[in-house]
Design an enzyme around this catalytic site. Structure first.
Site, PDB file in Angstrom:
ATOM      1  N   LEU A 119       0.824  -1.219   0.000  1.00  0.00           N
ATOM      2  CA  LEU A 119       0.000   0.000   0.000  1.00  0.00           C
ATOM      3  C   LEU A 119       0.858   1.268   0.000  1.00  0.00           C
ATOM      4  O   LEU A 119       1.928   1.313   0.604  1.00  0.00           O
ATOM      5  CB  LEU A 119      -0.926  -0.012   1.218  1.00  0.00           C
ATOM      6  CG  LEU A 119      -1.833  -1.239   1.347  1.00  0.00           C
ATOM      7  CD1 LEU A 119      -2.761  -1.106   2.550  1.00  0.00           C
ATOM      8  CD2 LEU A 119      -2.648  -1.474   0.075  1.00  0.00           C
ATOM      9  N   HIS A 120       0.345   2.294  -0.664  1.00  0.00           N
ATOM     10  CA  HIS A 120       1.008   3.598  -0.721  1.00  0.00           C
ATOM     11  C   HIS A 120      -0.053   4.673  -0.512  1.00  0.00           C
ATOM     12  O   HIS A 120      -1.227   4.352  -0.234  1.00  0.00           O
ATOM     13  CB  HIS A 120       1.746   3.759  -2.057  1.00  0.00           C
ATOM     14  CG  HIS A 120       0.892   3.422  -3.252  1.00  0.00           C
ATOM     15  ND1 HIS A 120      -0.201   4.174  -3.628  1.00  0.00           N
ATOM     16  CD2 HIS A 120       0.946   2.395  -4.137  1.00  0.00           C
ATOM     17  CE1 HIS A 120      -0.754   3.652  -4.694  1.00  0.00           C
ATOM     18  NE2 HIS A 120      -0.085   2.551  -5.021  1.00  0.00           N
TER      19      HIS A 120
ATOM     20  N   HIS B  80      -3.484   4.315  -2.188  1.00  0.00           N
ATOM     21  CA  HIS B  80      -4.441   3.457  -1.481  1.00  0.00           C
ATOM     22  C   HIS B  80      -4.989   4.191  -0.246  1.00  0.00           C
ATOM     23  O   HIS B  80      -6.175   4.106   0.054  1.00  0.00           O
ATOM     24  CB  HIS B  80      -3.762   2.169  -0.993  1.00  0.00           C
ATOM     25  CG  HIS B  80      -3.265   1.278  -2.081  1.00  0.00           C
ATOM     26  ND1 HIS B  80      -1.932   1.102  -2.350  1.00  0.00           N
ATOM     27  CD2 HIS B  80      -3.931   0.494  -2.967  1.00  0.00           C
ATOM     28  CE1 HIS B  80      -1.782   0.250  -3.338  1.00  0.00           C
ATOM     29  NE2 HIS B  80      -2.979  -0.133  -3.753  1.00  0.00           N
TER      30      HIS B  80
ATOM     31  N   GLN C 272      -9.720  -0.790 -15.680  1.00  0.00           N
ATOM     32  CA  GLN C 272     -10.233  -1.748 -14.688  1.00  0.00           C
ATOM     33  C   GLN C 272     -11.597  -1.288 -14.151  1.00  0.00           C
ATOM     34  O   GLN C 272     -12.521  -2.092 -13.990  1.00  0.00           O
ATOM     35  CB  GLN C 272      -9.228  -1.878 -13.539  1.00  0.00           C
ATOM     36  CG  GLN C 272      -9.743  -2.683 -12.364  1.00  0.00           C
ATOM     37  CD  GLN C 272      -8.648  -3.008 -11.373  1.00  0.00           C
ATOM     38  OE1 GLN C 272      -7.952  -3.997 -11.514  1.00  0.00           O
ATOM     39  NE2 GLN C 272      -8.496  -2.189 -10.338  1.00  0.00           N
TER      40      GLN C 272
HETATM   41  O1  PAF Z   1      -6.322  -2.829  -8.610  1.00  0.00           O
HETATM   42  C1  PAF Z   1      -5.938  -3.794  -7.937  1.00  0.00           C
HETATM   43  O2  PAF Z   1      -5.100  -3.651  -7.023  1.00  0.00           O
HETATM   44  C2  PAF Z   1      -6.475  -5.173  -8.224  1.00  0.00           C
HETATM   45  O3  PAF Z   1      -6.676  -5.369  -9.584  1.00  0.00           O
HETATM   46  C3  PAF Z   1      -7.758  -5.498  -7.433  1.00  0.00           C
HETATM   47  C4  PAF Z   1      -8.900  -4.596  -7.829  1.00  0.00           C
HETATM   48  C5  PAF Z   1      -7.478  -5.349  -5.941  1.00  0.00           C
HETATM   49  C6  PAF Z   1      -8.180  -6.943  -7.702  1.00  0.00           C
HETATM   50  O4  PAF Z   1      -7.189  -7.852  -7.328  1.00  0.00           O
END
Ligand code: PAF
Length: 281
Positions: free
Chosen positions: A33-34, A37, A153
């Site tokens: 995490l950074h 996040h 995504q």
């Molecule tokens: O963006 C991410 O870190 C990943 O693709 C996720 C959404 C946590 C799914 O593993």
């Protein structure tokens, strides 16, 4: 903050919270995490009674196994950061807990999951949909928070949410950048200091392209970005696509009324590290 590794325990905790009328926010992560996040977690904490942060390095979304092997793993530091941000639950299950059996489900949302990353990383978005749909079913969040850095995504997950009829709100959160302009990413820790400086060039070029685009065509702008980035000895563009922000279909002419975004993937350094970014025109 509680750290939970079992799905049953997680479900029990959340059922108790919901019985008290509490709302639940989910921030799915793969750890390492950074501050990007942290911004998602803080937003969730400010908008929900309970924030669950999942930390799960999902093997099914890595089409390149060496990428999975070298992905940074920093669980202790991750939990310390989540405590600071005010999350209530860190959910860090094992691979066997999430995939007691191989997940054979196939998700397909063309063109959204078929272009750009979808075309270059076969199976990647299928793996993302597998794990995110599982997380949604364990947590049943009111809101789920995703960083806009992974622009495509979010578009794919929106399609999956519509397909499954999940009753939740997807909350896209703005990219957090280092002082140099480089988009924060867990992969940045894999860059040498020199590569780190080189990588900052990516966003500078994307910014220059905003003024270049004012008196050039889409194709010329695309070429400008590719040429400027490739001129740097440490960088190599994999693709630069200028697309409609909703459908992700290629755009061939500027249109003031349309939301248009440029999405880029660049290889940096000798290992090399794959970096993504985007800019809104
Ligand atoms: O963006 C991410 O870190 C990943 O693709 C996720 C959404 C946590 C799914 O593993």
């Amino acid at each position: 903050m509680k750290t939970i590794t079992s799905i049953n325990q997680l479900r029990g905790e959340l059922a108790a919270a919901r019985a008290e009328g509490k709302t639940v926010g989910l921030v799915p992560t793969m750890g390492a995490l950074h501050q990007g996040h942290a911004s998602l977690v803080r937003r969730s904490v400010s908008e929900n009674d309970v924030t669950v942060v999942s930390i799960f390095l999902n093997p099914t979304q890595f089409n390149d196994k060496s990428d999975l092997e070298r992905y940074p793993r920093t669980l202790e530091a991750d939990c310390a950061l989540l405590e600071q941000c005010g999350a209530q639950i860190a959910f860090a299950p094992s691979v066997a807990e999430v995939y007691p059996e191989p997940d054979t489900r196939q998700f397909s949302y063309p063109p959204t999951d078929a272009v750009m990353e979808g075309a270059r990383r076969p199976g990647h978005f299928n793996g993302v949909c597998q794990v995110v749909s599982k997380l949604f079913s364990y947590v049943e969040p009111d809101r789920a928070y995703f960083g806009e850095k992974d622009f495509q995504q979010i578009a794919v997950i929106r399609r999956m949410v519509d397909d499954f009829g999940f009753k939740l709100q997807i909350v896209p959160c703005p990219v957090v950048r280092e002082e140099s302009g480089l988009a924060m990413s867990s992969r940045n820790t894999l860059l040498t200091p020199e590569e780190h400086r080189a990588a900052a060039h990516i966003y500078h070029v994307l910014e220059w392209s905003l003024s270049f685009a004012k008196d050039h065509t889409v194709d010329e702008t695309q070429q400008f970005v590719v040429d400027c980035i490739n001129a740097h000895p440490q960088l190599e563009v994999e693709y630069y696509s200028i697309v409609d922000a909703d459908s992700l279909a290629d755009v061939h002419a500027w249109d003031e009324a349309a939301a248009i975004v440029g999405c880029i993937t660049v290889y940096c350094g000798t290992k090399p590290i794959r970096l993504i970014d985007h800019i809104h025109y």
